[in-house]
Write a protein that holds these residues in place. Structure first.
Motif, mmCIF file in Angstrom:
data_model
loop_
_atom_site.group_PDB
_atom_site.id
_atom_site.type_symbol
_atom_site.label_atom_id
_atom_site.label_comp_id
_atom_site.label_asym_id
_atom_site.label_seq_id
_atom_site.Cartn_x
_atom_site.Cartn_y
_atom_site.Cartn_z
ATOM 1 N N VAL A 45 23.784 -1.110 14.918
ATOM 2 C CA VAL A 45 22.367 -1.420 14.857
ATOM 3 C C VAL A 45 22.118 -2.500 15.898
ATOM 4 N N VAL A 46 21.083 -2.306 16.715
ATOM 5 C CA VAL A 46 20.796 -3.208 17.822
ATOM 6 C C VAL A 46 19.300 -3.509 17.849
ATOM 7 N N ALA A 47 18.958 -4.570 18.541
ATOM 8 C CA ALA A 47 17.557 -4.923 18.751
ATOM 9 C C ALA A 47 17.269 -4.797 20.247
ATOM 10 N N LYS A 48 16.320 -3.953 20.600
ATOM 11 C CA LYS A 48 15.977 -3.704 21.997
ATOM 12 C C LYS A 48 14.563 -4.203 22.267
ATOM 13 N N ILE A 49 14.426 -4.930 23.349
ATOM 14 C CA ILE A 49 13.122 -5.499 23.681
ATOM 15 C C ILE A 49 12.067 -4.404 23.797
ATOM 16 N N ASN A 50 10.939 -4.648 23.169
ATOM 17 C CA ASN A 50 9.772 -3.781 23.288
ATOM 18 C C ASN A 50 8.828 -4.429 24.293
ATOM 19 N N GLU A 51 8.647 -3.798 25.422
ATOM 20 C CA GLU A 51 7.872 -4.418 26.499
ATOM 21 C C GLU A 51 6.384 -4.471 26.193
ATOM 22 N N ARG A 52 5.930 -3.753 25.175
ATOM 23 C CA ARG A 52 4.500 -3.709 24.875
ATOM 24 C C ARG A 52 4.057 -4.848 23.960
ATOM 25 N N LYS A 53 5.003 -5.461 23.244
ATOM 26 C CA LYS A 53 4.623 -6.509 22.317
ATOM 27 C C LYS A 53 5.809 -7.426 22.065
ATOM 28 N N TYR A 54 5.509 -8.599 21.518
ATOM 29 C CA TYR A 54 6.578 -9.549 21.198
ATOM 30 C C TYR A 54 7.469 -8.954 20.118
ATOM 31 N N GLY A 55 8.760 -9.197 20.235
ATOM 32 C CA GLY A 55 9.698 -8.666 19.260
ATOM 33 C C GLY A 55 10.505 -7.520 19.825
ATOM 34 N N LYS A 56 11.257 -6.854 18.947
ATOM 35 C CA LYS A 56 12.203 -5.842 19.410
ATOM 36 C C LYS A 56 12.189 -4.636 18.471
ATOM 37 N N ASP A 57 12.491 -3.484 19.039
ATOM 38 C CA ASP A 57 12.688 -2.289 18.240
ATOM 39 C C ASP A 57 14.092 -2.338 17.650
ATOM 40 N N SER A 87 24.874 -4.666 6.530
ATOM 41 C CA SER A 87 25.635 -5.255 5.431
ATOM 42 C C SER A 87 27.035 -4.647 5.363
ATOM 43 N N PRO A 88 28.041 -5.431 4.978
ATOM 44 C CA PRO A 88 29.415 -4.918 4.883
ATOM 45 C C PRO A 88 29.583 -3.756 3.918
ATOM 46 N N ASP A 89 28.735 -3.669 2.882
ATOM 47 C CA ASP A 89 28.846 -2.542 1.960
ATOM 48 C C ASP A 89 28.134 -1.294 2.475
ATOM 49 N N GLY A 90 27.465 -1.410 3.624
ATOM 50 C CA GLY A 90 26.826 -0.270 4.266
ATOM 51 C C GLY A 90 25.504 0.149 3.667
ATOM 52 N N GLN A 91 25.044 -0.524 2.617
ATOM 53 C CA GLN A 91 23.863 -0.074 1.889
ATOM 54 C C GLN A 91 22.552 -0.502 2.530
ATOM 55 N N SER A 92 22.568 -1.576 3.317
ATOM 56 C CA SER A 92 21.309 -2.085 3.850
ATOM 57 C C SER A 92 21.497 -2.737 5.212
ATOM 58 N N ILE A 93 20.396 -2.847 5.921
ATOM 59 C CA ILE A 93 20.324 -3.556 7.195
ATOM 60 C C ILE A 93 19.291 -4.660 7.033
ATOM 61 N N ALA A 94 19.677 -5.870 7.394
ATOM 62 C CA ALA A 94 18.760 -7.001 7.338
ATOM 63 C C ALA A 94 18.033 -7.115 8.674
ATOM 64 N N ILE A 95 16.705 -7.198 8.630
ATOM 65 C CA ILE A 95 15.885 -7.361 9.828
ATOM 66 C C ILE A 95 15.129 -8.668 9.699
ATOM 67 N N TYR A 96 15.300 -9.538 10.678
ATOM 68 C CA TYR A 96 14.609 -10.830 10.654
ATOM 69 C C TYR A 96 13.245 -10.710 11.327
ATOM 70 N N THR A 106 6.271 -12.041 14.628
ATOM 71 C CA THR A 106 6.490 -10.621 14.369
ATOM 72 C C THR A 106 6.170 -10.229 12.941
ATOM 73 N N ASN A 107 5.915 -11.214 12.094
ATOM 74 C CA ASN A 107 5.674 -10.940 10.684
ATOM 75 C C ASN A 107 4.220 -10.540 10.462
ATOM 76 N N GLY A 130 2.611 -16.469 10.376
ATOM 77 C CA GLY A 130 3.154 -17.802 10.169
ATOM 78 C C GLY A 130 4.340 -17.866 9.242
ATOM 79 N N GLN A 131 4.754 -16.737 8.661
ATOM 80 C CA GLN A 131 5.856 -16.752 7.714
ATOM 81 C C GLN A 131 7.159 -16.278 8.340
ATOM 82 N N PHE A 132 8.250 -16.747 7.744
ATOM 83 C CA PHE A 132 9.585 -16.287 8.089
ATOM 84 C C PHE A 132 10.074 -15.393 6.953
ATOM 85 N N SER A 133 10.735 -14.277 7.293
ATOM 86 C CA SER A 133 11.247 -13.418 6.228
ATOM 87 C C SER A 133 12.361 -12.529 6.750
ATOM 88 N N ILE A 134 13.104 -11.965 5.803
ATOM 89 C CA ILE A 134 14.105 -10.936 6.097
ATOM 90 C C ILE A 134 13.701 -9.681 5.338
#
Length: 326
Positions: free
Chosen positions: A107-119, A142-151, A156-157, A161-165
């Motif tokens: 899983v990778v984060a790739k810059i989205n040139e159209r807006k702040y943040g990444k795909d 996640s090590p158990d393979g069940q989920s991916i955490a996205i910050y 980008t939220n 003004g909030q921070f979240s995962i």
């Protein structure tokens, strides 16, 4: 050649590039005090090494001068063949590389040139298929393979003004949102993702957030939070601390404390509860870190060269104060 490497060659139609351990890159840059513990892989021109869970490979990002706005690619480095294999075409930029626990996907984060943040994208190493599963600033599997955490940070939220995962399934379906109780910085400051890592039990996440101002002041801290969002703590307090990576035994978080006016920093070790902070080496400098699956070694990048530190040997040598914390 194992199955994964065979898939990389046959399905992706990629041509391996041999890496010479002695002639491919400039002379290894190892501090004299660390020659007993550090080995140069022979890899140069790459950054962000991330060890595969099966221990056979590193995922790497090709280095390009950021001022040149050049494209970058993702590569695999196979330890047994000492080869780098390109696994993506030229893209704008990648960050936050993380493996699936079966070592078959990234899983990778790739810059989205159209807006702040990444795909946020999943790369299937067997087929070469790239699937966008979300949007954010960084991600970790996640090590158990069940989920991916996205910050997601304030920019980008959807909740401004909030921070979240966001925890999502590997197909991108949202499982839950974990709010991060981090106070917004002043309007003259900016907040940016600076690394994330799961605990081996898949119950905790370590992350770092960089804060920088319009007059180029920089700070950053490392935090840990449980997946229920009930327990949250800040485990660093001063300077710019980044790129936390959780040890496979769950006892240690390694992170980088950035040096003033430098893109590199010194490696520190700390317990997940924030106690027993200890310098790994007074001489060694790094920009990114990754533990080997057995916890005995740490891969790191310095000046676009990839090195391996024998953590087990250093831990038992008596030269590491952190040994008393284990």
């Amino acid at each position: 050649m194992n199955n994964l490497k065979r898939w990389a060659f046959l399905f992706l139609g990629l041509v391996p590039v041999m890496i010479s351990m002695t002639t491919c890159a400039p002379k290894a840059d190892i501090p004299p005090d660390e020659t007993d513990y550090v080995a140069w892989t022979g890899i140069s021109g790459f950054e962000q090494p991330v060890w595969s869970p099966d221990g056979t490979m590193l995922a790497l990002k090709e280095f390009k001068d950021p001022q040149a706005q050049e494209h970058t690619r993702l590569f695999l480095y196979a330890f047994d063949h000492q080869q780098t294999i390109p696994i993506t075409g030229t893209m704008r930029d990648y960050r936050a590389i993380s493996w699936s626990p079966d070592s078959l996907k990234l899983v990778v984060a790739k810059i989205n040139e159209r807006k702040y943040g990444k795909d946020i994208q999943v790369v299937d190493l067997r087929t070469g298929q790239i699937t966008t599963i979300g949007f954010g600033e960084g991600a970790a599997w996640s090590p158990d393979g069940q989920s991916i955490a996205i910050y997601l940070g304030p920019k980008t939220n959807t909740s401004q003004g909030q921070f979240s995962i966001h925890l999502v399934r590997p197909d991108g379906i949202l499982i839950k949102t974990i709010p991060l109780p981090i106070a917004p910085t002043p309007i003259t400051w900016y907040d940016e993702y600076d690394g994330m890592s799961w605990a081996p039990d898949s119950q905790w996440i370590a992350l770092s957030i960089m804060h920088w101002s319009s007059d180029n002041k920089v700070a950053g801290d490392v935090y840990v939070i449980d997946v229920n969002g009930d327990k949250f703590r800040q485990i660093t307090t001063e300077g710019w601390n980044r790129e936390p990576t959780w040890s496979p035994d769950g006892k240690t978080i390694a992170y980088i404390a950035m040096a003033p006016a430098s893109i590199f920093g010194r490696v520190y070790l700390v317990r997940p509860d924030g106690s027993c902070t200890s310098l790994l080496s007074g001489a060694l400098m790094a920009q990114s870190l990754s533990w080997s699956p057995d916890g005995n070694q740490i891969a790191y990048e310095y000046k676009n060269g990839v090195y391996i530190l024998d953590f087990k040997k250093k831990l038992t040598s008596g030269s590491l104060l952190y040994a008393s914390c284990r």
